[in-house]
Every structure is written in structure tokens, then in C-alpha cells.
Design a protein around this motif. Structure first.
Motif, mmCIF file in Angstrom:
data_model
loop_
_atom_site.group_PDB
_atom_site.id
_atom_site.type_symbol
_atom_site.label_atom_id
_atom_site.label_comp_id
_atom_site.label_asym_id
_atom_site.label_seq_id
_atom_site.Cartn_x
_atom_site.Cartn_y
_atom_site.Cartn_z
ATOM 1 N N LYS A 1 28.039 51.202 41.473
ATOM 2 C CA LYS A 1 26.816 50.536 41.021
ATOM 3 C C LYS A 1 26.186 51.159 39.787
ATOM 4 N N ASP A 2 26.531 52.404 39.487
ATOM 5 C CA ASP A 2 25.948 53.077 38.328
ATOM 6 C C ASP A 2 26.811 52.965 37.074
ATOM 7 N N THR A 3 27.949 52.308 37.185
ATOM 8 C CA THR A 3 28.889 52.239 36.073
ATOM 9 C C THR A 3 28.872 50.849 35.444
ATOM 10 N N GLU A 4 28.576 50.817 34.149
ATOM 11 C CA GLU A 4 28.598 49.553 33.404
ATOM 12 C C GLU A 4 30.042 49.208 33.063
ATOM 13 N N LEU A 5 30.473 48.025 33.427
ATOM 14 C CA LEU A 5 31.806 47.534 33.091
ATOM 15 C C LEU A 5 31.666 46.206 32.378
ATOM 16 N N THR A 6 32.766 45.727 31.850
ATOM 17 C CA THR A 6 32.780 44.442 31.167
ATOM 18 C C THR A 6 33.869 43.575 31.770
ATOM 19 N N MET A 7 33.528 42.318 32.012
ATOM 20 C CA MET A 7 34.531 41.360 32.460
ATOM 21 C C MET A 7 34.838 40.418 31.303
ATOM 22 N N VAL A 8 36.120 40.334 30.957
ATOM 23 C CA VAL A 8 36.569 39.418 29.911
ATOM 24 C C VAL A 8 37.209 38.232 30.613
ATOM 25 N N ILE A 9 36.741 37.022 30.312
ATOM 26 C CA ILE A 9 37.252 35.806 30.925
ATOM 27 C C ILE A 9 38.112 35.109 29.887
ATOM 28 N N VAL A 10 39.390 34.891 30.220
ATOM 29 C CA VAL A 10 40.349 34.317 29.284
ATOM 30 C C VAL A 10 40.821 32.978 29.834
ATOM 31 N N ARG A 11 40.747 31.960 29.022
ATOM 32 C CA ARG A 11 41.241 30.632 29.409
ATOM 33 C C ARG A 11 42.369 30.233 28.469
ATOM 34 N N GLY A 12 43.394 29.587 29.023
ATOM 35 C CA GLY A 12 44.519 29.141 28.209
ATOM 36 C C GLY A 12 45.838 29.760 28.614
ATOM 37 N N HIS A 13 45.837 30.668 29.591
ATOM 38 C CA HIS A 13 47.067 31.295 30.072
ATOM 39 C C HIS A 13 47.574 30.624 31.337
ATOM 40 N N GLY A 14 46.823 29.702 31.871
ATOM 41 C CA GLY A 14 47.201 29.021 33.094
ATOM 42 C C GLY A 14 46.073 28.105 33.525
ATOM 43 N N ILE A 15 46.184 27.588 34.722
ATOM 44 C CA ILE A 15 45.168 26.674 35.228
ATOM 45 C C ILE A 15 43.857 27.412 35.464
ATOM 46 N N ASN A 16 43.947 28.551 36.119
ATOM 47 C CA ASN A 16 42.759 29.341 36.415
ATOM 48 C C ASN A 16 42.520 30.368 35.308
ATOM 49 N N ASN B 1 39.445 37.607 44.662
ATOM 50 C CA ASN B 1 38.903 37.603 46.018
ATOM 51 C C ASN B 1 37.800 38.639 46.253
ATOM 52 N N HIS B 2 37.230 39.216 45.212
ATOM 53 C CA HIS B 2 36.174 40.196 45.470
ATOM 54 C C HIS B 2 34.915 39.877 44.679
ATOM 55 N N ASN B 3 33.854 40.562 45.033
ATOM 56 C CA ASN B 3 32.561 40.340 44.407
ATOM 57 C C ASN B 3 32.300 41.363 43.317
ATOM 58 N N VAL B 4 31.475 40.945 42.369
ATOM 59 C CA VAL B 4 30.976 41.833 41.324
ATOM 60 C C VAL B 4 29.455 41.678 41.299
ATOM 61 N N ILE B 5 28.801 42.644 40.708
ATOM 62 C CA ILE B 5 27.351 42.547 40.543
ATOM 63 C C ILE B 5 27.094 41.996 39.148
ATOM 64 N N TYR B 6 26.550 40.791 39.111
ATOM 65 C CA TYR B 6 26.298 40.078 37.865
ATOM 66 C C TYR B 6 24.809 39.769 37.789
ATOM 67 N N LYS B 7 24.136 40.314 36.796
ATOM 68 C CA LYS B 7 22.690 40.138 36.618
ATOM 69 C C LYS B 7 21.928 40.503 37.887
ATOM 70 N N GLY B 8 22.346 41.601 38.524
ATOM 71 C CA GLY B 8 21.649 42.114 39.687
ATOM 72 C C GLY B 8 21.996 41.459 41.008
ATOM 73 N N LYS B 9 22.857 40.441 40.991
ATOM 74 C CA LYS B 9 23.235 39.743 42.219
ATOM 75 C C LYS B 9 24.719 39.924 42.486
ATOM 76 N N SER B 10 25.074 39.994 43.745
ATOM 77 C CA SER B 10 26.484 40.092 44.134
ATOM 78 C C SER B 10 27.065 38.678 44.219
ATOM 79 N N LEU B 11 28.064 38.409 43.380
ATOM 80 C CA LEU B 11 28.704 37.089 43.327
ATOM 81 C C LEU B 11 30.210 37.259 43.339
ATOM 82 N N ASN B 12 30.902 36.223 43.817
ATOM 83 C CA ASN B 12 32.358 36.215 43.727
ATOM 84 C C ASN B 12 32.745 36.169 42.259
#
Length: 178
Positions: free
Chosen positions: A81-96, A31-42
Motif C-alpha cells: 500500500k505504500d508503494t506507487e506503481l504504474t499500470m500500463v493498459i495496452v490495446r491491439g495485441h488481442g481481444i482483451n 484476477n486480482h485487485n489493485v488500489i485505484y484512486k483509493g478504492k480496491s477494484l478488479n
């Protein structure tokens, strides 16, 4: 490394771990936004862009082989905004898809499975507590002291341990069958 579930997906925890230079893996809420390629997206919209470039195989608690597909992408949080983080997207543990935010930089195929293993360990612990609550109705025990709660928890944990040992053996006794 700290591996935490959705309850710790809050800015104060991200700030604590990044300021202290502590490695972390936190399962993200959707339910929150992240900054992805300079844009704020869900965060769910970002996850939808990745279908799983890599595969990871493991055995679940029933000794059944499971296949997870995962991808990762650099992100930032609006509060950090100054901290680089990584989002890992995992599929196969459930529907979402499962979305994991970490300060580790998985620039190789080997680091992301380490992030997945850390989270899978949490998942197994959560399954243990869910089993204890659902199968033994642990939350409905009525006792009046912390010592009695701890005693009941210990007895129930021992029983679950014996059940796990017996479930891996061939059942021949009528007592074990019941």
C-alpha cells in the motif's frame, strides 16, 4: 530492467523488486485487485476505464506494421500500500487489453513506449517457444538424459534459424519450397 510474464504476477516478486530498487515490467493477470484512486477494484475494471490515449507503431515478426494504443495510470497493490506503481493498459495485441504493472513512472510519452518495447521482446521470445512446441512437437520428444534434451534443443534451434533465414529469401529451389 526486468521484464516478466504473467507467471511472475505475485506479491513476493513485487516485494522483491521494490525492496531492491530494481526496475521491472510485469504482465498482470486479470484476477486480482489493485488500489485505484483509493478504492480496491478488479484490475480489468480499471483497464476498462482507459481506451488508449497514445499510439505506438511497430513491425511484427511478419514485417507487418501493428498499431498499439496505450494509456497508463498510477495504482497501488493491496500488499504494498505504500508503494506507487504504474499500470500500463495496452490495446491491439488481442481481444482483451494487456495490463502491465511497473515501478517506472511514465510521466512522459517517451517512457511508456520503453515499457512496451520491453514487453514486446518478451512476447517475441514466447512466440518462438510456442512455435518450437507446436510446429515440432518439442514437448513430446522422449529422451532419458538432460544432455540429450539439450542436444535436441540445439539442433531444433539451428533448424528454426535456417527456416527463418530461408523464409526471408525468394524461394526458387524445389527443396526449399518443401
Amino acid at each position: 530492467m526486468y521484464a516478466l510474464d504473467k507467471g511472475y504476477d505475485a506479491n513476493m516478486y513485487y516485494e522483491y523488486f521494490t525492496e531492491g530498487n530494481k526496475d521491472f515490467v510485469i504482465r498482470a493477470k486479470s484476477n486480482h485487485n489493485v488500489i485505484y484512486k483509493g478504492k480496491s477494484l478488479n484490475i480489468k475494471k480499471v483497464a476498462a476505464l482507459y481506451k488508449g490515449k497514445y499510439a505506438y507503431h511497430y513491425r511484427n515478426q511478419n514485417n507487418k506494421e501493428r498499431k498499439l494504443k496505450f494509456s497508463y495510470t498510477p495504482i497501488k497493490l493491496p500488499a504494498l500500500k505504500d508503494t506507487e506503481l504504474t499500470m500500463v493498459i495496452v490495446r491491439g495485441h488481442g481481444i482483451n487489453p494487456t495490463m502491465i504493472i511497473t515501478n517506472l513512472n511514465p510521466n512522459s510519452k517517451r517512457l511508456t513506449p520503453a515499457v512496451l518495447k520491453a514487453y514486446i521482446k518478451i512476447w517475441r521470445i514466447e512466440e518462438y517457444f510456442r512455435f518450437k512446441k507446436q510446429k515440432f512437437d518439442f514437448e513430446n520428444f522422449r529422451v532419458r538424459s538432460l544432455k540429450k534434451i539439450r542436444n535436441l534443443d540445439l539442433i531444433l534451434s539451428i533448424i528454426i534459424g535456417f527456416l527463418a533465414l530461408f523464409s526471408n529469401q525468394k524461394v526458387t529451389s524445389s527443396i526449399l519450397c518443401k
